[in-house]
Write a protein that holds these residues in place. Structure first.
Motif, mmCIF file in Angstrom:
data_model
loop_
_atom_site.group_PDB
_atom_site.id
_atom_site.type_symbol
_atom_site.label_atom_id
_atom_site.label_comp_id
_atom_site.label_asym_id
_atom_site.label_seq_id
_atom_site.Cartn_x
_atom_site.Cartn_y
_atom_site.Cartn_z
ATOM 1 N N ALA A 54 0.836 -1.197 0.000
ATOM 2 C CA ALA A 54 0.000 0.000 0.000
ATOM 3 C C ALA A 54 0.872 1.249 0.000
ATOM 4 C CB ALA A 54 -0.923 -0.019 1.207
ATOM 5 N N ALA A 55 1.899 1.253 0.848
ATOM 6 C CA ALA A 55 2.773 2.418 0.932
ATOM 7 C C ALA A 55 3.480 2.653 -0.393
ATOM 8 C CB ALA A 55 3.789 2.227 2.045
ATOM 9 N N SER A 57 2.624 1.455 -3.466
ATOM 10 C CA SER A 57 1.800 1.743 -4.636
ATOM 11 C C SER A 57 1.256 3.157 -4.552
ATOM 12 C CB SER A 57 0.681 0.716 -4.786
ATOM 13 O OG SER A 57 -0.010 0.584 -3.590
ATOM 14 N N ALA A 58 1.099 3.669 -3.322
ATOM 15 C CA ALA A 58 0.659 5.051 -3.191
ATOM 16 C C ALA A 58 1.693 5.978 -3.807
ATOM 17 C CB ALA A 58 0.444 5.385 -1.717
ATOM 18 N N SER A 59 2.958 5.611 -3.662
ATOM 19 C CA SER A 59 3.980 6.536 -4.135
ATOM 20 C C SER A 59 4.274 6.388 -5.631
ATOM 21 C CB SER A 59 5.260 6.380 -3.325
ATOM 22 O OG SER A 59 5.957 5.256 -3.769
ATOM 23 N N ALA A 61 1.712 5.555 -7.697
ATOM 24 C CA ALA A 61 0.399 5.641 -8.342
ATOM 25 C C ALA A 61 0.423 6.671 -9.463
ATOM 26 C CB ALA A 61 -0.663 6.001 -7.317
ATOM 27 N N PRO A 198 -7.285 -1.418 -5.826
ATOM 28 C CA PRO A 198 -6.750 -0.306 -5.050
ATOM 29 C C PRO A 198 -6.907 -0.592 -3.565
ATOM 30 C CG PRO A 198 -8.813 0.281 -6.123
ATOM 31 C CD PRO A 198 -8.407 -1.037 -6.677
ATOM 32 N N GLN A 201 -9.176 2.603 1.477
ATOM 33 C CA GLN A 201 -8.757 3.913 1.986
ATOM 34 C C GLN A 201 -8.645 3.867 3.501
ATOM 35 O OE1 GLN A 201 -7.798 6.654 0.319
ATOM 36 N NE2 GLN A 201 -7.922 5.412 -1.534
ATOM 37 N N THR A 204 -4.936 8.147 6.613
ATOM 38 C CA THR A 204 -3.628 8.447 6.037
ATOM 39 C C THR A 204 -2.571 8.683 7.103
ATOM 40 O OG1 THR A 204 -4.564 10.632 5.770
ATOM 41 C CG2 THR A 204 -4.309 9.309 3.767
ATOM 42 N N THR A 207 -0.515 5.258 6.898
ATOM 43 C CA THR A 207 0.203 5.001 5.655
ATOM 44 C C THR A 207 0.830 6.266 5.074
ATOM 45 O OG1 THR A 207 -1.872 5.272 4.504
ATOM 46 C CG2 THR A 207 -1.209 3.024 4.989
ATOM 47 N N GLY A 208 0.355 7.384 5.552
ATOM 48 C CA GLY A 208 0.815 8.635 4.957
ATOM 49 C C GLY A 208 2.248 8.988 5.318
ATOM 50 N N GLU A 217 11.730 3.076 -5.623
ATOM 51 C CA GLU A 217 10.434 2.407 -5.509
ATOM 52 C C GLU A 217 10.252 1.277 -6.521
ATOM 53 O OE1 GLU A 217 10.873 5.688 -5.468
ATOM 54 O OE2 GLU A 217 9.076 6.759 -4.798
#
Lengths: 292, 134
Positions: A54-55, A57-59, A61, A198, A201, A204, A207-208, A217
């Protein structure tokens, strides 16, 4: 009315069937415990892996260079269905449910004009689907005769999926398996593997946290994603194994109970027939004596 | 005793406890992690994780590669194969090294991707052999 001898053999045969089903129930119960422990043990890894993916793929994305395992090929033409079933039967509707779900999913996709490929894990799924969908099936995988599922078994499945994806043979991969809900309930679950759904949610705050990556990455993702895929499959395989034993336990419990009912009924019939015989013989003797 | 260290393999949660410092074999060099480290995600090469309590090494654990997630209060290591250093088998390591080198030779004809994978395997196998040397 069947003869006494016929009834006696019938009772004996049902009794021995009952012994077998109750033994199978006991075996399933102990295997269930082991399978549950194994599924439990795999959970921490899966949870942490999910967090890392998750961390990451957020970066990445939105970046066009994101790996295929995460975003798919960008197409939606060829679907791979991975049907996870058991290698053995006698577990109620366990295998049939998966077979039916896979068949329906395949029909639905084909009605939409997509191409379907099916990969079966477990012998029973292959046997079930072979009748109708054999032209769409790839070589199945089976762990028959294996005592314990290992992580490397799941890796083998994952590697095949990854290879097919990078060769451009498939666009979407979905896993269909029995999720272990409770000892007596399994739930047929369709889980999309590729492209990865995805992440839910979450707040954050967790994971933020901005991570640093070493190396970058994409290099990490390229190594992490196959692993994440494998653990996803591994968890599903373990859930399915636990579900299988649960289903078998319930089915065998039912069978044992039914056999018990049957024995009771047969014994009653047997006794009734025996008594009728005795009465008839007495009547014959008495009327014989009176006739003299 | 403030950094919480977790070592997890797909088969089980191997270790979860508070430590003073841990040195992990990150892909680009060993990395010491103390409490308050900035958040990182790193890949691991094959090598030995050293767990420090106070100034001495309390435990050494061999991993054949994997990933680590570091946050200010915890360090999570995800590895496929985890062995306490005492259980590492030199003969096994040498066998793997030979297999990995053979795979590398075969892969050098195929392309960079297979080559890279083989290099990682060689590296992990070499670390396994070295781990037994003490």
């Amino acid at each position: 009315m069947p003869s006494l001898k016929a009834l006696r053999t019938r009772i004996a045969s049902v009794k021995s069937t009952q012994k077998i089903t109750s033994a199978m129930k006991m075996v399933a119960a102990s295997k269930l415990r082991r399978a549950q422990q194994q599924a439990e043990a795999a959970r921490p890894y899966a949870v942490r892996m999910e967090r890392m993916v998750a961390a990451l793929s957020a970066s990445v994305a939105g970046s066009p260079s994101a790996p295929q395992l995460l975003i798919g090929t960008g197409q939606d033409k060829v679907h791979l269905l991975i049907a996870v079933t058991a290698d053995r039967g006698l577990a109620g509707a366990f295998n049939t449910n998966i077979g039916r779900a896979t068949r329906l999913a395949a029909r639905k996709l084909e009605a939409e004009g997509k191409t379907v490929k099916i990969l079966t894990v477990g012998r029973k799924g292959r046997d079930y689907l072979r009748r109708e969908l054999s032209s769409r099936m790839l070589d199945g995988i089976s762990y028959a005769g294996k005592k314990r599922l290992e992580f490397s078994d799941a890796e083998e499945v994952a590697n095949r999926v990854t290879a097919m994806l990078s060769a451009g043979e498939i666009d979407v991969a979905t896993l269909i398996y029995n999720r272990f809900k409770s000892v007596i309930a399994q739930e047929v679950t369709e889980q999309q593997l590729i492209p990865a759904p995805p992440p839910p949610q979450t707040d954050t705050a967790e994971t933020g946290a901005a991570y640093d990556f070493e190396p970058d990455e994409e290099t990490i993702l390229a190594r992490l994603l196959p692993q994440a895929l494998a653990i996803g499959i591994y968890t599903a395989l373990l859930e399915s194994a636990a579900g299988e034993h649960g289903a078998r336990m319930a089915a065998m419990d039912n069978a044992t109970r039914n056999a018990g009912d049957m024995i009771k009924r047969l014994t009653q019939n047997y006794n009734r027939a025996r008594q009728a015989n005795i009465t008839r013989e007495l009547i014959e003797i008495i009327s014989g004596a009176e006739a003299l | 005793m403030a950094l919480s260290l977790e070592i997890v393999s797909p088969e089980k949660l191997l270790l979860s406890r508070a430590v003073d410092m841990v040195v992990i074999p990150a892909a680009e060099g060993d990395m010491g992690v103390l409490e308050g480290h900035s958040p990182m995600i790193v890949t691991l090469r094959g090598g030995t994780i050293a767990i420090y309590e106070g100034d001495r090494v309390a435990d050494q654990i061999f991993v054949s590669g994997g990933f680590a997630e570091v946050t200010t209060e915890r360090c999570t290591v995800l590895a496929t194969e985890v062995l306490p250093i005492a259980d590492v088998n030199r003969a096994e390591g040498e066998k793997r090294l030979a297999a990995a080198e053979a795979a590398y030779d075969a892969a050098s004809k195929e392309g960079t991707e297979a080559e890279d994978a083989a290099l990682v395997a060689i590296q992990a196998a070499r670390a396994m052999v070295e781990a037994t040397a003490g």
